[in-house]
Design an enzyme around this catalytic site. Structure first.
Site, PDB file in Angstrom:
ATOM      1  N   HIS A  22       0.906  -1.241   0.066  1.00 54.55           N
ATOM      2  CA  HIS A  22       0.081  -0.078   0.006  1.00 54.55           C
ATOM      3  C   HIS A  22       0.830   1.394   0.098  1.00 54.55           C
ATOM      4  O   HIS A  22       1.934   1.252   0.186  1.00 54.55           O
ATOM      5  CB  HIS A  22      -0.924  -0.056   1.125  1.00 54.55           C
ATOM      6  CG  HIS A  22      -0.240  -0.032   2.580  1.00 54.55           C
ATOM      7  ND1 HIS A  22      -0.185   1.314   3.168  1.00 54.55           N
ATOM      8  CD2 HIS A  22       0.049  -0.851   3.191  1.00 54.55           C
ATOM      9  CE1 HIS A  22       0.485   1.054   4.344  1.00 54.55           C
ATOM     10  NE2 HIS A  22       0.590  -0.130   4.451  1.00 54.55           N
ATOM     11  N   CYS A  66       1.975  -5.078   7.191  1.00 53.31           N
ATOM     12  CA  CYS A  66       1.998  -4.677   5.728  1.00 53.31           C
ATOM     13  C   CYS A  66       3.048  -3.933   5.046  1.00 53.31           C
ATOM     14  O   CYS A  66       4.175  -3.642   5.759  1.00 53.31           O
ATOM     15  CB  CYS A  66       0.404  -3.881   5.691  1.00 53.31           C
ATOM     16  SG  CYS A  66      -0.857  -4.821   5.938  1.00 53.31           S
TER      17      CYS A  66
END
Length: 527
Positions: free
Chosen positions: A426, A445
């Site tokens: 992301h 992440c």
């Protein structure tokens, strides 16, 4: 009816009863049955395979060759096979069969280890999610190699065929040569900061240390050889510009801040013994064997410990960028999946661990925390709650969601792929972290520098025919599917070939190296 019997008792003119085949010595001593060994001997009518000394010698040489892959030839009895063969020749057929099976077992064991690793990754990482390709050459190919003595070619055929693996092997040879020459000199554990303009005896040691790994231009001439000659060489104890450049390169290859200054962290990296660097290369060759077979033509590769992402595009180009990965207590996992869709202008639902350990304690300390971050409190069914309605000492089963916008933790786009760990690639508003050399700051992440470019390439290369900028301009949160999924691999290397073939040594941020090294060096049960 008159029946005339032959002398053996069989009726003349009647078909003979089928004769039972006697078991060969190999059949009698082959234990346990089943698997690749029985298939090998069944294809040869259970006859011995290692009938000539040159065959055995070829096997010995092939087994010794796995040392260049960081494996131990002693695991396969390489040093005992010739003597075992010669002893079997003067023994009975059962001893010959036992030797033959031992040699074939050594062959198969080495082929498996060389192809997909000696260590089962699940045994040291219960969360391992990358499938292992265990397919060896066909039985006919293996039998042909044994019969024709082409074992070196057989071993080459199971080694990973990708360039990074070969460069790691070359690096292992190079560092073992340094080891044979006595290793590199060590700087004193404590000493002054060494930087450009400093004159100190440690600088002379530093020059020798860097020269050992190829920085030959920093070597100072020995003026005692020709004391009257005017040699164009640096003063051994003076820290000059060329030495500063060499230190910067060393720092770059060890993921240190590239300031050209030998402070405590750079001194510590310089003083890691060559034996330890050899071990690091060996265990990363093992990691490469787990992964580097049958890789797709195009895929995204996340190099966790190297803080890099590479997208190997269908047209042969490679897109690379920096990433931020999980902190040591919130590790980014190793896994293999497929990118299926993007989320543009994403909202962020705070994961349970972050909610429990980070957000709720922050709300307790600061009642305005949620407002400043554009976060909303929701019931499990999605009904919005006022923060004042919640007892933050015991909030119960609530969710917190951050609205889309410039301050959203996920930035403008998320690249998603199914996985049990709920991790993804992301964007991020915290762009300053990409300037750091070591970038383990996330909660698992992967934050990607320049992720908008990567996302558009994925759309283009999968025939999805969408313009990311137009999608973002709408401001609406939406999922955009890829027409074709794109494979993605998250993997952990602490050594990797860098530019120019130089090895890059990374900190073992998740403390995985020692467990793997112990497993890799654990002796096998007797073959």
């Amino acid at each position: 009816m008159l029946i005339i019997l032959s002398m053996s008792g069989t009726a003349i003119g009647q078909p003979s009863a089928p004769q039972e085949r006697s078991m060969t010595a190999v059949e009698q001593v082959l234990v346990p049955r089943g698997g690749s060994l029985e298939a090998f001997y069944a294809a040869r009518a259970f006859q011995v395979a290692w009938m000539r000394e040159e065959q055995v010698q070829g096997l010995v040489e092939a087994l010794k060759g796995v040392a260049s892959d960081g494996l131990n030839p002693g695991d396969y009895g390489a040093d005992r096979l010739l003597a075992g063969y010669r002893q079997a020749l003067i023994s009975d057929e059962h001893a010959q069969a036992r030797f033959d099976i031992r040699a074939t077992r050594a062959l198969y064991t080495a082929l498996r280890h060389l192809h997909h690793g000696k260590v089962d990754p699940h045994s040291i990482d219960p969360q391992w999610k990358v499938p292992i390709n265990e397919r060896l050459p066909t039985l006919d190919r293996i039998i042909q190699a044994v019969e024709t003595g082409q074992l070196a070619a057989l071993f080459d055929s199971v080694r990973p065929a990708y360039a990074p693996y070969q460069r790691l092997r070359q690096g292992l040879t190079r560092y073992r040569n340094i080891q044979r020459l006595g290793g590199w000199p060590m700087l004193p554990d404590t000493g002054p900061v060494l930087e450009r303009g400093v004159t100190h005896p440690d600088v002379a040691i530093l020059r020798k240390r860097l020269a050992q790994i190829g920085e030959l231009e920093v070597m100072a001439a020995d003026i005692t050889i020709l004391p009257e000659a005017k040699l164009e060489a640096p003063d051994p104890q003076y820290f000059d510009a060329s030495l500063e450049a060499a230190v910067r390169r060393f720092q770059d290859h060890h993921l240190l801040e590239m300031d050209g200054i030998v402070g405590p962290r750079t001194r510590e990296a310089l003083n890691v013994p060559v034996d330890r660097r050899i071990d690091q290369i060996r265990l990363n060759l093992e990691r490469a064997r787990w992964l580097m077979h049958g890789l797709p033509e195009a895929f995204v590769l996340v190099d966790i410990a190297g803080y890099r992402v590479s997208y190997f595009r269908p047209n042969g180009d490679v897109w690379r960028s920096r990433i931020v990965v999980g902190q040591p207590y919130r590790r980014t996992p190793s896994l293999r999946s497929e990118i299926t869709h993007l989320t543009v202008n994403p909202t962020w639902t705070v994961p349970p661990t972050i909610l429990r350990e980070d957000v709720i304690p922050s709300v307790r300390r600061d009642p305005n925390y949620l407002d400043r971050r554009n976060m909303q409190v929701l019931t499990p069914s999605g009904q919005r709650l006022s923060p004042g309605q919640v007892n933050w000492s015991n909030p119960g089963n609530v969710m917190i969601r951050q609205a889309a916008g410039p301050g959203n933790a996920l930035g403008q786009v998320v690249i998603r792929f199914p996985n049990d760990h709920l991790v993804y690639l992301h964007d991020t508003p915290a762009q300053g972290l990409f300037a750091r050399q070591r970038r383990a700051f996330s909660s698992g992440c992967i934050r990607v520098q320049g992720v908008l470019e990567l996302a558009q390439l994925l759309l283009d290369d999968t025939g999805s025919d969408r313009d990311l900028r137009s999608l973002l301009a709408g401001g609406r949160t939406r999922n955009v599917s890829l027409v074709e999924p794109m494979p993605v691999i998250l993997h952990y290397w602490t050594v990797h070939p860098g530019a120019g073939g130089r090895l890059v040594f990374r900190p073992d941020i998740y403390a995985r190296d020692d467990a793997l090294l112990r497993a890799l060096d654990r002796p096998l049960a007797s073959l």
